[in-house]
Enzyme design. Structure first.
Site, short mmCIF file in Angstrom:
data_model
loop_
_atom_site.label_atom_id
_atom_site.label_comp_id
_atom_site.label_asym_id
_atom_site.label_seq_id
_atom_site.Cartn_x
_atom_site.Cartn_y
_atom_site.Cartn_z
N ASP A 132 44.31 45.52 42.67
CA ASP A 132 44.98 45.97 41.45
C ASP A 132 43.91 46.20 40.38
O ASP A 132 43.83 45.47 39.39
CB ASP A 132 46.02 44.94 41.03
N HIS A 148 45.50 36.79 48.67
CA HIS A 148 45.66 35.67 47.73
C HIS A 148 44.73 34.51 48.11
O HIS A 148 44.13 33.87 47.24
CB HIS A 148 47.10 35.17 47.74
N MET A 167 52.49 36.40 42.51
CA MET A 167 53.95 36.48 42.61
C MET A 167 54.43 35.91 43.95
O MET A 167 55.58 36.12 44.35
CB MET A 167 54.41 37.92 42.45
N GLN A 209 40.68 42.93 43.34
CA GLN A 209 40.28 44.33 43.16
C GLN A 209 41.41 45.29 43.53
O GLN A 209 41.49 46.40 42.99
CB GLN A 209 39.07 44.67 44.04
N HIS A 253 49.37 35.94 51.09
CA HIS A 253 48.67 36.46 52.26
C HIS A 253 47.17 36.19 52.09
O HIS A 253 46.77 35.50 51.12
CB HIS A 253 48.98 37.94 52.45
N TYR A 290 54.71 34.99 48.13
CA TYR A 290 54.69 35.66 49.44
C TYR A 290 53.23 35.86 49.83
O TYR A 290 52.76 36.95 50.12
CB TYR A 290 55.47 36.98 49.43
P1 AMP Z 1 50.43 39.63 43.48
O1 AMP Z 1 51.01 38.38 44.05
O2 AMP Z 1 50.63 40.85 44.33
O3 AMP Z 1 50.80 39.83 42.03
O4 AMP Z 1 48.86 39.41 43.49
C1 AMP Z 1 48.29 38.27 42.89
C2 AMP Z 1 46.79 38.46 42.81
O5 AMP Z 1 46.27 38.65 44.13
C3 AMP Z 1 46.39 39.71 42.01
O6 AMP Z 1 45.23 39.42 41.25
C4 AMP Z 1 46.12 40.71 43.09
O7 AMP Z 1 45.19 41.71 42.70
C5 AMP Z 1 45.51 39.82 44.17
N1 AMP Z 1 45.62 40.48 45.47
C6 AMP Z 1 46.74 40.97 46.05
N2 AMP Z 1 46.46 41.56 47.22
C7 AMP Z 1 45.12 41.44 47.40
C8 AMP Z 1 44.20 41.85 48.42
N3 AMP Z 1 44.59 42.52 49.50
N4 AMP Z 1 42.89 41.56 48.25
C9 AMP Z 1 42.47 40.90 47.15
N5 AMP Z 1 43.28 40.48 46.16
C10 AMP Z 1 44.59 40.76 46.27
#
Ligand code: AMP
Length: 291
Positions: free
Chosen positions: A150, A37, A30, A148, A34, A32
């Protein structure tokens, strides 16, 4: 890096990579972005010829009143990070591309979508599995990476892929953390400095619980209660749940053995944060594993 907003442009780009004999990887996000990602991109980069990163704040996984409108966004920083990680294609569609009509067609994984996160966000995983199914359908990747952090999302998406016969391999990447243990998350941007100092209580409590299992604790409900107590001691943390569940079925476990997920969620001001640890327990042997 090619920045594409258009479905047909994405389809053309991916099929030309495939026509040249290339393999395709997908990292759904989604935005933003870090270092969490970045770890997903880094894991897939050497495995595929064409690495696709999707950035899409998916409306159907947010309930009314949640943070869809305020979800943090910085596409220019995202573009730089994607480029630095060697991403070939960023797919950043408008909502109308992914949802050409008011959505009436959904992919739902029953049962495991309704526990843990599902109790607090009843329509969340339906939105996740619907958008991931669409992305897999359009990109047809050989491999897709999920974090992991999520863990329930990993378990739900894996189940969907198996049941819907998607021909894709799922790679799960360990949680990337800040120096004090806080799991990286785009939503950490919501934390005030006081809440930021409080937030590592989740990771600390999980580490404590993992040590308790290593020391021989096998009572799942006792461990869950201990986790809740530890988090409850932090006045800025409003606990949603602290659970010890089976790593496949997500049912609460009484006697800890096999693959077990320790999952917590708590609110710190406007930020709702998740964390987890996943263990493989066989007699006296305890190892940390990926969900
Ligand atoms: P999001 O943009 O928050 O929907 O996350 C996108 C992907 O990145 C998802 O598969 C999340 O589980 C993964 N993700 C987000 N934060 C972390 C993190 N701290 N460590 C590993 N993977 C992450």
């Amino acid at each position: 890096v090619d920045w594409l907003a258009d479905l047909s442009a994405l389809r053309r780009r991916v099929s030309s990579a495939r026509a040249a004999g290339g393999t395709v990887g997908l990292v759904p996000t989604m935005g933003y972005l870090h270092q969490g990602h970045a770890a997903l991109m880094r894991a897939l980069r050497p495995q595929v010829d064409c690495l696709v990163l999707s950035i899409f704040v998916n409306p159907t996984q947010f309930a009314p009143g949640e943070d869809l409108a305020t979800y943090p966004r910085d596409l220019e920083a995202d573009r730089r990070l994607a480029m630095a990680e060697g991403v070939d294609v960023v797919f950043n569609p408008p909502a109308e591309a992914m949802y050409p009509l008011p959505p009436s067609t959904f992919v739902t994984v029953e049962g495991i979508s309704g526990v843990l996160e599902g109790k607090f966000r009843p329509t969340h995983f339906r939105g996740v599995t619907t958008v991931v199914a669409k992305l897999l359908h359009v990109v047809e990747p050989n491999v897709a990476a999920f974090g992991q952090k999520d863990a329930q999302q990993v378990i739900v998406v894996r189940r969907m892929i198996k049941e819907l016969l998607f021909d894709v391999r799922i790679e799960v990447i360990p949680t990337v953390r800040e120096h004090d243990g806080l799991a990286m998350s785009s939503r950490n941007a919501y934390l005030t400095s006081e809440e930021r100092r409080a937030a590592p209580v989740l990771a600390r409590s999980l580490s404590y619980a993992v040590e308790a299992v290593r020391a021989g604790e096998r009572d799942g409900s006792k461990l869950a209660k201990r986790l809740a107590d530890l988090i409850g001691r932090e006045p800025l943390a409003k606990l949603d749940y602290a659970a010890v569940v089976d790593g496949w079925t997500l049912d609460p476990v009484e006697r800890i053995h096999g693959k077990v997920l320790l999952a917590v969620a708590a609110r710190f001001g406007r930020a709702r944060l998740l964390d987890n640890a996943c263990l493989l327990v066989d007699g006296s042997s305890v190892s940390t594993v990926l969900p």
